[in-house]
Scaffold this motif. Sequence first.
Motif, short mmCIF file in Angstrom:
data_model
loop_
_atom_site.label_atom_id
_atom_site.label_comp_id
_atom_site.label_asym_id
_atom_site.label_seq_id
_atom_site.Cartn_x
_atom_site.Cartn_y
_atom_site.Cartn_z
N ILE A 235 -12.70 6.01 4.63
CA ILE A 235 -13.32 7.02 3.78
C ILE A 235 -14.63 7.44 4.45
CG2 ILE A 235 -14.51 5.30 2.33
CD1 ILE A 235 -13.86 7.23 -0.06
N GLU B 74 -8.28 8.90 7.84
CA GLU B 74 -8.70 9.39 6.52
C GLU B 74 -7.48 9.90 5.76
OE1 GLU B 74 -12.03 12.10 6.97
OE2 GLU B 74 -12.35 12.09 4.78
N TYR C 38 -18.55 6.08 8.13
CA TYR C 38 -17.11 5.86 7.94
C TYR C 38 -16.91 4.41 7.55
CZ TYR C 38 -16.84 10.31 10.28
OH TYR C 38 -16.99 11.63 10.60
N GLU C 39 -16.08 4.22 6.52
CA GLU C 39 -15.89 2.87 6.00
C GLU C 39 -14.40 2.64 5.73
OE1 GLU C 39 -17.73 2.25 2.15
OE2 GLU C 39 -17.76 0.08 2.42
N THR D 275 -11.32 1.68 3.57
CA THR D 275 -10.97 1.59 2.15
C THR D 275 -10.40 0.19 1.90
OG1 THR D 275 -8.75 2.33 2.61
CG2 THR D 275 -10.35 4.04 2.04
N GLU D 276 -10.04 -0.12 0.65
CA GLU D 276 -9.37 -1.40 0.38
C GLU D 276 -8.06 -1.48 1.17
OE1 GLU D 276 -10.56 -4.14 -1.26
OE2 GLU D 276 -12.32 -2.85 -1.02
N LYS D 277 -7.36 -0.36 1.24
CA LYS D 277 -6.11 -0.31 2.03
C LYS D 277 -6.39 -0.65 3.49
CE LYS D 277 -2.40 2.95 3.27
NZ LYS D 277 -1.83 4.30 3.07
N LYS E 112 -9.02 -2.34 4.69
CA LYS E 112 -9.44 -3.75 4.81
C LYS E 112 -8.25 -4.69 4.72
CE LYS E 112 -14.03 -2.84 2.92
NZ LYS E 112 -14.74 -2.69 1.63
N HIS F 204 -18.33 8.86 4.07
CA HIS F 204 -19.44 9.00 3.12
C HIS F 204 -20.49 9.94 3.70
CE1 HIS F 204 -18.02 5.65 0.70
NE2 HIS F 204 -17.93 4.91 1.79
N TRP G 116 0.78 -1.22 0.00
CA TRP G 116 0.00 0.00 0.00
C TRP G 116 0.81 1.28 0.00
CZ3 TRP G 116 -4.76 -0.33 -1.60
CH2 TRP G 116 -5.44 -1.54 -1.46
N GLY H 207 -5.48 7.32 4.24
CA GLY H 207 -6.15 6.53 3.20
C GLY H 207 -6.71 5.21 3.70
#
Lengths: 113, 113
Positions: free
Chosen positions: B66, B60, B79-80, B82-84, B86, B68, A102, B63
């Motif tokens: 994110i 955030e 708040y979720e 990101t792929e990074k 996860k 929403h 990453w 990265g």
Amino acid sequence: MSNPHTLCPKFEAAFELLGKRWTGLIIQVLLSGPKRFKDLSDIIPGMSDRMLSERFKELEAAGIIIRHVYPETPVRIEYELTEKGKGLEFAMKEVQEWAEKWAGHDECPPQEA
Amino acid sequence: MSNPHTLCPKFEAAFELLGKRWTGLIIQVLLSGPKRFKDLSDIIPGMSDRMLSERFKELEAAGIIIRHVYPETPVRIEYELTEKGKGLEFAMKEVQEWAEKWAGHDECPPQEA
């Protein structure tokens, strides 16, 4: 605690310890076997002897490394990972893989000499 | 660098980030799906709103999460990871397993409420 989200404070303590400058690298080098002070300082040229000495003390206090003194002439001193220290191999590998995946390559300069 | 012991500085940066108080726990909770501010602060009762707000900003900026904003009435903010973010699941699991295995239970008190 029945809350599935409760994390042991030791989890954060572990990250705190491993997040200190040079600590991950020292453990990484010692995963290949016991080393003398000079071996470490040769392998990690950017780190001062004072810093290495400080990190060794912290890692010894945390039970991650053990210091062996061999009564030879001259006396030989080696630092070795304990079972607890060796147990970090997979954790370090996963964090490293994540960081490599990453972090952009341009954010990852060679270490200072 | 051909030295096999050279570690990317991003490795230490990752541990530094994850070593901050509450960060691991916030990521852990978000691994189960997007959450609102209040969900997080209900699940982690020991953490102040000011602290959560600060950690959200850091994560955030890194990265890892994110934010929403859904234009409903009232506005909904979630708040979720990101792929990074996860991608941290396995690293966190390994460090947690190591910490649980090697920290005595008596060193691991319940979190303050």
